[in-house]
Design a protein around this motif. Sequence first.
Motif, mmCIF file in Angstrom:
data_model
loop_
_atom_site.group_PDB
_atom_site.id
_atom_site.type_symbol
_atom_site.label_atom_id
_atom_site.label_comp_id
_atom_site.label_asym_id
_atom_site.label_seq_id
_atom_site.Cartn_x
_atom_site.Cartn_y
_atom_site.Cartn_z
ATOM 1 N N ASP A 90 0.652 -1.278 0.133
ATOM 2 C CA ASP A 90 -0.044 0.180 -0.027
ATOM 3 C C ASP A 90 0.925 1.259 0.112
ATOM 4 N N LEU A 91 2.207 0.964 -0.399
ATOM 5 C CA LEU A 91 3.017 2.271 -0.475
ATOM 6 C C LEU A 91 3.495 2.673 -1.877
ATOM 7 N N TYR A 92 3.660 3.773 -1.946
ATOM 8 C CA TYR A 92 4.725 4.289 -3.086
ATOM 9 C C TYR A 92 5.908 4.544 -2.688
ATOM 10 N N THR A 93 7.077 4.022 -3.286
ATOM 11 C CA THR A 93 8.426 4.156 -2.861
ATOM 12 C C THR A 93 9.419 4.699 -3.901
ATOM 13 N N ALA A 94 10.259 5.284 -3.696
ATOM 14 C CA ALA A 94 11.394 5.974 -4.636
ATOM 15 C C ALA A 94 12.556 5.777 -3.726
ATOM 16 N N THR A 95 13.739 5.623 -4.484
ATOM 17 C CA THR A 95 15.105 5.519 -3.786
ATOM 18 C C THR A 95 15.805 7.028 -4.011
ATOM 19 N N VAL A 96 16.085 7.794 -3.075
ATOM 20 C CA VAL A 96 16.689 9.049 -3.013
ATOM 21 C C VAL A 96 18.149 8.874 -2.705
ATOM 22 N N TYR A 97 19.174 9.245 -3.523
ATOM 23 C CA TYR A 97 20.569 9.132 -3.417
ATOM 24 C C TYR A 97 20.950 10.670 -2.841
ATOM 25 N N SER A 98 21.586 10.686 -1.761
ATOM 26 C CA SER A 98 22.013 11.902 -1.524
ATOM 27 C C SER A 98 23.551 11.926 -1.804
ATOM 28 N N PHE A 99 24.128 12.893 -2.734
ATOM 29 C CA PHE A 99 25.430 13.088 -2.942
ATOM 30 C C PHE A 99 26.087 13.638 -1.946
ATOM 31 N N THR A 100 25.321 14.549 -1.149
ATOM 32 C CA THR A 100 25.899 15.240 -0.056
ATOM 33 C C THR A 100 26.291 14.176 1.128
ATOM 34 N N LYS A 101 25.322 13.497 1.375
ATOM 35 C CA LYS A 101 25.585 12.211 2.668
ATOM 36 C C LYS A 101 26.125 11.009 2.182
ATOM 37 N N GLN A 102 26.130 10.918 0.733
ATOM 38 C CA GLN A 102 26.340 9.603 0.052
ATOM 39 C C GLN A 102 25.839 8.327 0.650
ATOM 40 N N GLU A 103 24.476 8.378 0.766
ATOM 41 C CA GLU A 103 23.812 7.364 1.290
ATOM 42 C C GLU A 103 22.643 7.542 0.325
ATOM 43 N N SER A 104 21.685 6.170 0.447
ATOM 44 C CA SER A 104 20.560 6.216 -0.132
ATOM 45 C C SER A 104 19.511 5.917 0.925
ATOM 46 N N ASN A 105 18.183 6.715 0.484
ATOM 47 C CA ASN A 105 17.098 6.416 1.526
ATOM 48 C C ASN A 105 15.891 5.994 0.613
ATOM 49 N N GLU A 106 15.163 4.993 0.986
ATOM 50 C CA GLU A 106 13.897 4.677 0.481
ATOM 51 C C GLU A 106 12.808 5.598 1.027
ATOM 52 N N ILE A 107 12.149 6.485 0.158
ATOM 53 C CA ILE A 107 11.094 7.485 0.680
ATOM 54 C C ILE A 107 9.817 6.726 0.352
#
Length: 194
Positions: A90-107
Motif C-alpha cells: 500500500d506504499l509508493y516508494t522511491a530511492t533517493v541518493y544523497s550525493f551530499t551524504k553519500q547514502e540512499s534512502n527509501e522514501i
Amino acid sequence: MKLLKEKIESEGIVLSENVLKVDSFINHQMDPVLMKEIGLEFAERFKDEAITKILTIESSGIAPAIMTGLALNVPVIFARKRKSLTLTTDLYTATVYSFTKQESNEITVSNKYITKGDNVLIIDDFLANGQAALGLASLVEQASAKVSGIGILIEKSFQPGADDLIAKGYRLESLARIEALKEGKVQFAKDRQL
Ligand code: G4P
Ligand code: NA
Ligand code: NA
C-alpha cells in the motif's frame, strides 16, 4: 523573497563552498513568523495551479509545507524515510541518493493520500542535486497524480538540481537562489523570471 534572503545574510553560516548552515531558523530551531510568510509566498506563486495536496519529505520540509498548506487550505503529506522495506503493497516508494551524504534512502508515501486527479505541490527546504525532489515527483507520478509545481526555500543554483528539474519540465519556484558560497559569503543569484 526578501525576508528569507535577509535571514540567510544575517544568520546563515557558510560551512564550505557547498554547504550553508541554517540551523537557527530552518534545520534545528525554526522561525514561525518566517515560515508563515513563506507559506503565504508559495500560496501566491502557485495560486493558479488548483493545488489539492502538498507533498514534502521529513523533517525540514514539514514546517514550510504545513504553512503553505494552511495558506492554500489543502492537506499536507510528508514522505517518510525508511531503511528497508518488506511490505510495499500500500506504499509508493522511491530511492533517493544523497550525493551530499553519500547514502540512499527509501522514501515512501501511503497510496491513501495521493490519488489520481490530485494536483500536487512539492515543497522542500534545500535544492542541491535534486534527488529528493525527483523522488517526491516519482511518488506523485506513481499515483497517476500531477506534479503542479516544486517550491524550494533555498536553491543552490551552482549545483545541478534546479536545471535538471526545469529540463524535466517541472515548474520550479525558489525563494532564495544562491549563486556561490565563497570566502564565507553568500552570493545570491537573480530571481528566475518566467
Ligand atoms: P538533493 O535532494 O537536492 O539531491 O540534496 P542532497 O541529497 O544533497 O541533500 C541531503 C540533505 O542535505 C537534505 O536534508 C538537504 O536538505 C540537505 N542539504 C543539502 N544541501 C544543504 C546545505 O547547503 N545546507 C543545509 N543546511 N542542508 C543541505 P535531509 O537529510 O533530507 O534532512 P532534513 O533536514 O530534511 O531532515
Ligand atoms: Na529537506
Ligand atoms: Na535538510
